[in-house]
Design an enzyme around this catalytic site. Structure first.
Site, PDB file in Angstrom:
ATOM      1  N   ARG A  57      -4.870  -7.555  12.886  1.00  0.00           N
ATOM      2  CA  ARG A  57      -3.891  -7.680  14.267  1.00  0.00           C
ATOM      3  C   ARG A  57      -3.794  -9.624  14.294  1.00  0.00           C
ATOM      4  NH1 ARG A  57      -2.529  -3.380  12.929  1.00  0.00           N
ATOM      5  NH2 ARG A  57      -2.065  -1.856  13.892  1.00  0.00           N
ATOM      6  N   ASP A  87     -13.647  14.078  -6.096  1.00  0.00           N
ATOM      7  CA  ASP A  87     -13.511  15.193  -6.598  1.00  0.00           C
ATOM      8  C   ASP A  87     -14.639  15.362  -7.874  1.00  0.00           C
ATOM      9  OD1 ASP A  87     -13.106  17.801  -7.916  1.00  0.00           O
ATOM     10  OD2 ASP A  87     -10.762  17.399  -7.555  1.00  0.00           O
ATOM     11  N   ILE A  88     -15.016  16.416  -8.800  1.00  0.00           N
ATOM     12  CA  ILE A  88     -16.077  15.911  -9.934  1.00  0.00           C
ATOM     13  C   ILE A  88     -15.414  14.615 -10.218  1.00  0.00           C
ATOM     14  CG2 ILE A  88     -16.318  18.392  -9.571  1.00  0.00           C
ATOM     15  CD1 ILE A  88     -14.658  18.921 -11.562  1.00  0.00           C
ATOM     16  N   PRO A  89     -16.730  14.087 -11.329  1.00  0.00           N
ATOM     17  CA  PRO A  89     -16.297  12.763 -12.009  1.00  0.00           C
ATOM     18  C   PRO A  89     -14.965  12.903 -13.278  1.00  0.00           C
ATOM     19  CG  PRO A  89     -18.464  13.215 -12.179  1.00  0.00           C
ATOM     20  CD  PRO A  89     -18.346  14.586 -11.002  1.00  0.00           C
ATOM     21  N   ASN A  90     -15.071  14.363 -13.830  1.00  0.00           N
ATOM     22  CA  ASN A  90     -13.503  14.681 -14.633  1.00  0.00           C
ATOM     23  C   ASN A  90     -12.377  14.530 -13.900  1.00  0.00           C
ATOM     24  OD1 ASN A  90     -12.913  15.325 -17.318  1.00  0.00           O
ATOM     25  ND2 ASN A  90     -12.786  17.061 -16.608  1.00  0.00           N
ATOM     26  N   THR A  91     -13.297  15.280 -13.019  1.00  0.00           N
ATOM     27  CA  THR A  91     -11.044  15.185 -12.458  1.00  0.00           C
ATOM     28  C   THR A  91     -10.408  13.879 -12.082  1.00  0.00           C
ATOM     29  OG1 THR A  91     -11.289  17.360 -12.114  1.00  0.00           O
ATOM     30  CG2 THR A  91     -10.190  16.433 -10.161  1.00  0.00           C
ATOM     31  N   GLN A 139      -5.152   0.982  16.978  1.00  0.00           N
ATOM     32  CA  GLN A 139      -6.592  -0.519  16.382  1.00  0.00           C
ATOM     33  C   GLN A 139      -7.343  -0.393  16.937  1.00  0.00           C
ATOM     34  OE1 GLN A 139      -7.362   0.194  12.937  1.00  0.00           O
ATOM     35  NE2 GLN A 139      -5.173  -0.107  11.862  1.00  0.00           N
ATOM     36  N   ASP A 170      -3.683   3.912  -2.609  1.00  0.00           N
ATOM     37  CA  ASP A 170      -4.877   4.761  -1.698  1.00  0.00           C
ATOM     38  C   ASP A 170      -4.247   6.181  -0.906  1.00  0.00           C
ATOM     39  OD1 ASP A 170      -6.942   4.762   0.634  1.00  0.00           O
ATOM     40  OD2 ASP A 170      -5.690   4.508   2.356  1.00  0.00           O
ATOM     41  N   LEU A 171      -5.411   6.641  -2.741  1.00  0.00           N
ATOM     42  CA  LEU A 171      -5.531   8.218  -2.459  1.00  0.00           C
ATOM     43  C   LEU A 171      -6.241   8.869  -2.449  1.00  0.00           C
ATOM     44  CD1 LEU A 171      -3.289   9.057  -6.094  1.00  0.00           C
ATOM     45  CD2 LEU A 171      -2.335   8.843  -2.974  1.00  0.00           C
ATOM     46  N   LYS A 172      -7.876   7.872  -2.148  1.00  0.00           N
ATOM     47  CA  LYS A 172      -9.088   7.732  -1.181  1.00  0.00           C
ATOM     48  C   LYS A 172      -9.478   9.039  -2.427  1.00  0.00           C
ATOM     49  CE  LYS A 172      -9.022   6.105   3.288  1.00  0.00           C
ATOM     50  NZ  LYS A 172      -7.193   5.531   3.341  1.00  0.00           N
ATOM     51  N   GLY A 189       0.551  -2.745   8.830  1.00  0.00           N
ATOM     52  CA  GLY A 189       1.243  -2.325   8.724  1.00  0.00           C
ATOM     53  C   GLY A 189       2.317  -2.885   9.736  1.00  0.00           C
ATOM     54  N   ARG A 190       1.906  -1.883  10.847  1.00  0.00           N
ATOM     55  CA  ARG A 190       2.672  -2.476  11.813  1.00  0.00           C
ATOM     56  C   ARG A 190       3.301  -3.516  12.083  1.00  0.00           C
ATOM     57  NH1 ARG A 190      -0.276   2.907  14.749  1.00  0.00           N
ATOM     58  NH2 ARG A 190      -2.129   1.077  14.190  1.00  0.00           N
ATOM     59  N   THR A 205     -13.859   4.435   8.718  1.00  0.00           N
ATOM     60  CA  THR A 205     -14.387   3.936  10.482  1.00  0.00           C
ATOM     61  C   THR A 205     -13.702   5.541  11.885  1.00  0.00           C
ATOM     62  OG1 THR A 205     -11.729   3.026  10.633  1.00  0.00           O
ATOM     63  CG2 THR A 205     -13.548   1.531   9.901  1.00  0.00           C
ATOM     64  N   LYS A 264       0.940  -1.120   0.238  1.00  0.00           N
ATOM     65  CA  LYS A 264       0.009  -0.038   0.332  1.00  0.00           C
ATOM     66  C   LYS A 264       1.153   1.491   0.572  1.00  0.00           C
ATOM     67  CE  LYS A 264      -2.480   3.355   3.166  1.00  0.00           C
ATOM     68  NZ  LYS A 264      -3.074   3.012   3.806  1.00  0.00           N
TER      69      LYS A 264
HETATM   70  O1  C5P Z   1      -0.590  -0.462  11.155  1.00  0.00           O
HETATM   71  P1  C5P Z   1      -1.200  -0.930  10.575  1.00  0.00           P
HETATM   72  O2  C5P Z   1      -1.534  -2.737  10.941  1.00  0.00           O
HETATM   73  O3  C5P Z   1      -2.818  -0.396  11.318  1.00  0.00           O
HETATM   74  O4  C5P Z   1      -1.625  -0.169   9.323  1.00  0.00           O
HETATM   75  C1  C5P Z   1      -2.776  -0.319   8.920  1.00  0.00           C
HETATM   76  C2  C5P Z   1      -3.472   0.127   7.723  1.00  0.00           C
HETATM   77  O5  C5P Z   1      -4.358   0.293   6.726  1.00  0.00           O
HETATM   78  C3  C5P Z   1      -2.910   2.210   7.645  1.00  0.00           C
HETATM   79  O6  C5P Z   1      -2.187   2.388   6.234  1.00  0.00           O
HETATM   80  C4  C5P Z   1      -3.610   2.891   7.753  1.00  0.00           C
HETATM   81  O7  C5P Z   1      -4.317   3.494   7.062  1.00  0.00           O
HETATM   82  C5  C5P Z   1      -4.891   1.874   7.268  1.00  0.00           C
HETATM   83  N1  C5P Z   1      -6.014   1.901   7.396  1.00  0.00           N
HETATM   84  C6  C5P Z   1      -6.427   1.514   8.833  1.00  0.00           C
HETATM   85  N2  C5P Z   1      -7.639   1.316   9.111  1.00  0.00           N
HETATM   86  C7  C5P Z   1      -9.151   1.825   8.703  1.00  0.00           C
HETATM   87  C8  C5P Z   1      -8.483   2.791   6.991  1.00  0.00           C
HETATM   88  C9  C5P Z   1      -7.177   3.079   6.402  1.00  0.00           C
HETATM   89  O8  C5P Z   1      -5.737   1.313   9.811  1.00  0.00           O
HETATM   90  N3  C5P Z   1     -10.269   2.009   8.484  1.00  0.00           N
END
Ligand code: C5P
Length: 242
Positions: A185, A73-77, A194, A68-70, A214-215, A124, A41
């Site tokens: 986790r 914006d408007i549809p064209n953009t 989390q 993951d840029l989420k 991630g972590r 979330t 990601k």
């Molecule tokens: O380190 P960790 O496992 O918590 O990372 C989770 C990844 O998922 C991060 O990049 C975080 O921004 C993303 N994320 C999240 N919860 C969400 C949406 C995205 O943890 N609801």
């Protein structure tokens, strides 16, 4: 789409969240994870720091890219941004379902066969009061369900949701769209920030297709061992589902 034939089905489902401020740090981590994970990601932090180079360097190491840029914006953009991301060879790209029907349809129409556009339903981090504050009626769960259904109707390739929403979302979108879940986790791992996390096993059994972690990997003493253990858990859950 990135060629991930050399990976197992389980490792292809593991997405490492590369939440780092500099590419060098991220690439050093990836060099320790070759063969263990399918996708990486690239989020706002890294993309804002070094842009398309992050995507190119990750791809050059043989990993798929979940950008993951989420987009919202408007549809064209948004259509233009999807086209650009597709040109970079991104495997997955996120947009906000809150951008509405026309925006999602525009994104889907630019995705092509190789880029899966995923809709983020409700962040979330937002609770009932936060939705009311911006005049969205309905509980977060109701809004998630409605938006997931709309994402399916607009032709998106999948949805990003929390582990607790997998059942609702799967019922709303059917079996063919992808579900991607962060908030994962392993049983012994630190929760960090989390709060409503699920184990890899529970997320797969509930119907998730891809897990963003991630972590628990990046902060582990041995990231490769941590990734391996998660892949083994995914593998066992997939076998249990069959
Ligand atoms: O380190 P960790 O496992 O918590 O990372 C989770 C990844 O998922 C991060 O990049 C975080 O921004 C993303 N994320 C999240 N919860 C969400 C949406 C995205 O943890 N609801």
């Amino acid at each position: 789409m990135t060629d991930m034939k050399s990976r197992t089905d389980a490792s292809r489902r593991l997405i490492l969240a590369l939440d780092v401020p500099h590419l060098d740090i991220g690439l050093a981590l990836l060099d320790r994870l070759e063969g263990h994970i399918g996708l990486v990601k690239v989020g706002l932090e890294l993309f804002a720091a070094c842009g398309p180079r992050a995507v190119q360097e990750v791809k050059a190491r043989g990993f798929g890219v979940f950008l993951d840029l989420k987009l919202h914006d408007i549809p064209n953009t948004v259509a233009g941004a999807v086209r650009s991301a597709r040109g970079l060879g991104v495997d997955m790209l996120t947009i906000h379902t809150g951008g509405g029907r026309e925006m999602m349809q525009a994104a889907a129409s630019e995705a092509g066969a190789q880029t899966c556009v995923l809709g983020v339903t409700v962040l979330t981090s937002l609770g009932p009061q936060d939705l009311q504050d911006v005049c969205i009626t309905g509980t977060p769960a109701e809004v998630v369900e409605a938006r997931a259904r709309l994402a399916a109707a607009c032709g998106l390739g999948g949805v990003v949701c929390s582990p607790k929403e997998i059942g609702t979302v799967r019922a709303a979108i059917g079996g063919s769209m992808k579900i991607v879940t962060p908030g994962i986790r392993p049983a012994q791992a630190e929760m960090g920030d989390q709060k409503r996390a699920a184990t890899p096993k529970d997320a797969i059994l509930a119907g998730s297709d891809y897990l963003v972690v991630g972590r628990p990997i990046s902060s582990a003493q041995s990231p490769a061992e941590a990734a391996c253990a998660i892949v083994a858990e995914i593998e066992a859950a997939l076998a249990e589902k069959r």
